[in-house]
Design a protein around this motif. Structure first.
Motif, PDB file in Angstrom:
ATOM      1  N   ASP A  88       1.191  -1.137  -0.110  1.00 30.66           N
ATOM      2  CA  ASP A  88       0.246   0.286  -0.096  1.00 30.66           C
ATOM      3  C   ASP A  88       0.656   1.106   0.764  1.00 30.66           C
ATOM      4  O   ASP A  88       1.082   2.227   0.814  1.00 30.66           O
ATOM      5  CB  ASP A  88      -0.961  -0.240   0.838  1.00 30.66           C
ATOM      6  N   ALA A  89       1.607   1.264  -1.258  1.00 26.69           N
ATOM      7  CA  ALA A  89       2.380   2.775  -1.518  1.00 26.69           C
ATOM      8  C   ALA A  89       1.869   3.843  -1.090  1.00 26.69           C
ATOM      9  O   ALA A  89       2.504   4.929  -0.691  1.00 26.69           O
ATOM     10  CB  ALA A  89       2.789   2.658  -2.987  1.00 26.69           C
ATOM     11  N   ASP A  90       0.088   4.178  -1.247  1.00 27.67           N
ATOM     12  CA  ASP A  90      -0.511   5.281  -0.945  1.00 27.67           C
ATOM     13  C   ASP A  90      -0.617   5.160   0.337  1.00 27.67           C
ATOM     14  O   ASP A  90      -0.492   7.337   0.930  1.00 27.67           O
ATOM     15  CB  ASP A  90      -2.113   5.299  -1.120  1.00 27.67           C
ATOM     16  N   TYR A  91      -1.133   4.481   1.063  1.00 28.88           N
ATOM     17  CA  TYR A  91      -0.784   4.767   2.910  1.00 28.88           C
ATOM     18  C   TYR A  91       0.159   5.493   3.754  1.00 28.88           C
ATOM     19  O   TYR A  91       0.753   6.500   3.937  1.00 28.88           O
ATOM     20  CB  TYR A  91      -1.059   3.760   3.475  1.00 28.88           C
ATOM     21  N   LEU A  92       1.121   4.262   2.678  1.00 32.57           N
ATOM     22  CA  LEU A  92       3.110   4.822   2.954  1.00 32.57           C
ATOM     23  C   LEU A  92       3.179   6.526   2.721  1.00 32.57           C
ATOM     24  O   LEU A  92       3.810   7.420   3.393  1.00 32.57           O
ATOM     25  CB  LEU A  92       3.926   3.974   2.661  1.00 32.57           C
ATOM     26  N   LEU A  93       2.275   7.446   1.518  1.00 35.10           N
ATOM     27  CA  LEU A  93       2.929   8.139   0.695  1.00 35.10           C
ATOM     28  C   LEU A  93       1.914   9.209   2.316  1.00 35.10           C
ATOM     29  O   LEU A  93       2.970  10.897   2.161  1.00 35.10           O
ATOM     30  CB  LEU A  93       2.464   8.499   0.463  1.00 35.10           C
TER      31      LEU A  93
END
Length: 137
Positions: A57-62
């Motif tokens: 989940d790259a969106d959450y990391l960002l």
């Protein structure tokens, strides 16, 4: 015609959350990833960020990265599998703090080779929410 979805398993039938807590992903870090709630502590945010790496989940990391240090984009390696997390120590980072540090060890598999990441991560509150700032040198 309504979109068909796979039935959601009861939480008790889901595997434990990647963060290492015994709760199912949907009842643990999945609630933070979906935006249903925010992390109450720096450790909870760190665990949810580890889980975001584990589920891709790259969106959450960002979203959970402090805007002062956040990269423009984040490309996750789909071959990397995160295996387990060990929180070693915390400093500050409670609901009553504005700063915190979490020391951890994360074990991963990269194309059949096991490795580990050790980090002392710094967290700051930004607009009331915990965010990842950076790693201490």
């Amino acid at each position: 015609m309504a979109e068909k979805r796979a039935p959601r398993l009861p939480d008790s039938a889901e595997p434990p959350c990647p963060c290492g807590r015994p709760e199912a992903y949907g009842a643990c870090c999945g609630r933070l990833h979906s935006g249903e709630r925010t992390a109450a502590t720096a450790e909870e945010l760190m665990r949810s960020r580890y889980s975001a790496f584990a589920v891709g989940d790259a969106d959450y990391l960002l979203r959970s990265w402090h805007p002062g240090t956040r990269p423009r984009r984040l490309d996750l390696d789909p071959r990397m599998r995160w295996l387990r997390l060990e929180v070693i120590a915390t400093s500050g980072g409670t609901p009553f703090h504005t700063e915190g540090t979490v020391s951890f060890r994360a074990v991963y598999d990269d194309a059949g080779r096991e490795g580990e990441l050790r980090e002392d991560s710094r967290f700051l509150r930004h607009e009331g929410a915990w965010t990842y700032l950076d790693a201490l040198a």
